[in-house]
Design an enzyme around this catalytic site. Structure first.
Site, short mmCIF file in Angstrom:
data_model
loop_
_atom_site.label_atom_id
_atom_site.label_comp_id
_atom_site.label_asym_id
_atom_site.label_seq_id
_atom_site.Cartn_x
_atom_site.Cartn_y
_atom_site.Cartn_z
N ASP A 204 0.83 -1.17 -0.10
CA ASP A 204 -0.04 -0.12 0.00
C ASP A 204 0.75 1.24 0.15
O ASP A 204 1.83 1.26 0.40
CB ASP A 204 -0.90 -0.18 1.19
CG ASP A 204 -0.08 -0.12 2.56
OD1 ASP A 204 0.72 -0.74 2.63
OD2 ASP A 204 -0.51 0.99 3.33
N SER A 205 0.61 2.13 -0.75
CA SER A 205 1.01 3.56 -0.85
C SER A 205 2.58 3.32 -1.31
O SER A 205 3.01 2.71 -2.29
CB SER A 205 1.04 4.17 0.57
OG SER A 205 1.54 5.80 0.33
N ALA A 206 3.50 3.80 -0.38
CA ALA A 206 4.97 3.39 -0.72
C ALA A 206 5.37 1.84 -1.06
O ALA A 206 6.10 1.41 -1.85
CB ALA A 206 5.98 4.19 0.20
N LEU A 232 -1.89 -1.11 -4.04
CA LEU A 232 -2.90 -0.17 -3.33
C LEU A 232 -2.57 1.19 -3.28
O LEU A 232 -1.51 1.41 -2.49
CB LEU A 232 -3.20 -0.84 -1.89
CG LEU A 232 -3.28 -2.33 -1.97
CD1 LEU A 232 -3.54 -3.03 -0.70
CD2 LEU A 232 -4.36 -3.12 -2.88
#
Length: 372
Positions: A204-206, A232
């Site tokens: 998720d994200s990074a 994500l």
């Protein structure tokens, strides 16, 4: 509406819309109205804002952005970001066991948590998960319950990776750590009860960026271990030119007047984070490398089948739509989803926001389609 009812509603209340000329599946929970926050998120956001009005009123009206090209300033800001990260969530699993391992990496030990379904007797697909946190923060704790959910639902062996963080360990430490764990999973597949022909990566994200980096590094190394990636709300570029080209004006997100003050700070803040991350994380590396900016990959056909999950009020949403369009044009099986009424980092509230569990269900469903 109760959690279970809202989750069930999400499964059927979908529409297909266009984002950046890309067909995207939009999912809206019950009681959510267009341009407004989902009731579960709104309740959570209002609780967070309690008691902050006085502090906001006392802030100066003019604000000067710090010089994030200065390593000391960027480092301090990164550590402040780290301290503010993390969110409690719920463990919905009942049949999951956890084992702790240490992977030897170029930058030192990489702790990993490996989740199994308690009834697993045969080799199972694996998903290697990399937590978010802007490359400078986050922990496996925040995504543990999301990972355990996937373990139980598929079932699968899920590996939750505690990679090295900047600024103490700048690039390329994180992507190299993450790729080392992929190789470790393959090398130890029998012990881990993993089917080495059914390995996916996610984050998720990074962590989504790192998952895409591992997919890219896997293809470049011609190992071809990765058969699926679930990204994500990933950060897909650290290039100012890409940001100028693809990021949306705040009005394009369609937030209603009452909702705009609740979502604008997060969107604006994320849109202005590129220099900070280049200084604190990328340092002397080339930010245009696909392991830092997947949008820069010259040949998108190298990527495996991909699930892209976004939130309606997330600065990274348009970039996911562009990436999905490029993947599809390159012949990559791709599914893009936007959760309406949601903001960035919503899987941090697994078991609280039904959208987080639904996203886990989407990962499980696509893994079944790819691997079974």
């Amino acid at each position: 509406m109760h959690y279970e009812e809202a989750l069930k509603f999400l499964k059927t209340n979908t529409t297909t819309q266009q984002d950046e000329s890309t067909e995207v599946i939009f999912k809206m929970a019950a009681d959510t109205t267009p341009g407004n926050l989902d009731p579960f998120l709104l309740k959570d956001r209002e609780k967070e804002l309690e008691g902050t009005n006085a502090a906001i009123e006392g802030m100066p009206q003019e604000f000067t952005m710090p010089d994030f090209s200065n390593l000391e300033i960027a480092t301090g800001a990164a550590l402040q970001m780290r301290a503010s990260m993390g969110s409690p969530n719920n463990d919905l699993s009942q049949g999951v066991t956890t084992e702790n391992y240490t992977v030897q990496g170029e930058y030192g030990d990489i702790p990993v948590r490996v989740y199994h379904h308690k009834s697993q007797n045969e080799l199972a697909p694996a998903l290697i998960f990399y937590h978010g946190g802007g490359f400078v923060g986050g922990t496996p704790d925040v995504v543990e319950n999301f990972c355990k959910g996937i373990t139980e639902k598929l079932p699968a062996v899920v590996i939750n990776v505690d990679y090295h963080l900047a600024p103490e360990f700048p690039a390329p430490a994180a992507p190299k750590d993450c790729f080392s764990v992929l190789n470790w999973v393959v090398e130890n597949s029998a012990k881990l009860r993993v089917d080495a022909n059914k390995i996916g990566v996610s984050g998720d994200s990074a962590g989504g960026t790192l998952a895409a980096a591992v997919s890219y590094m896997d293809r470049e190394a011609k190992t071809n271990y990765v058969g699926f990636q679930a990204l994500l709300y990933p950060s897909l570029t650290l290039i100012d030119g890409d940001n100028d080209k693809y990021q949306w004006d705040i009005t394009k997100f369609g937030a209603q007047e009452a909702t705009l003050p609740l979502v604008a700070p997060g969107i604006i803040g994320m849109n202005s984070s590129g220099l900070l991350l280049r200084t604190a994380y990328v340092r002397d590396e080339n930010p245009a490398s696909p392991i830092y900016s997947p949008l820069s990959a010259p040949d998108k056909s190298i990527y495996p089948p991909t699930l892209l999950v976004s939130a309606e009020f997330d600065a990274l949403r348009p970039f996911a739509a562009v990436f999905a369009k490029q993947l599809i044009a390159s012949g990559v099986k791709t599914k893009a989803i936007v959760y309406q009424g949601m903001c960035h980092a919503f899987i941090d509230k697994y078991g609280i926001f039904p959208q987080a569990e639904d996203a886990a269900d989407e990962v499980v469903q696509m893994m079944k389609e790819i691997f079974e």
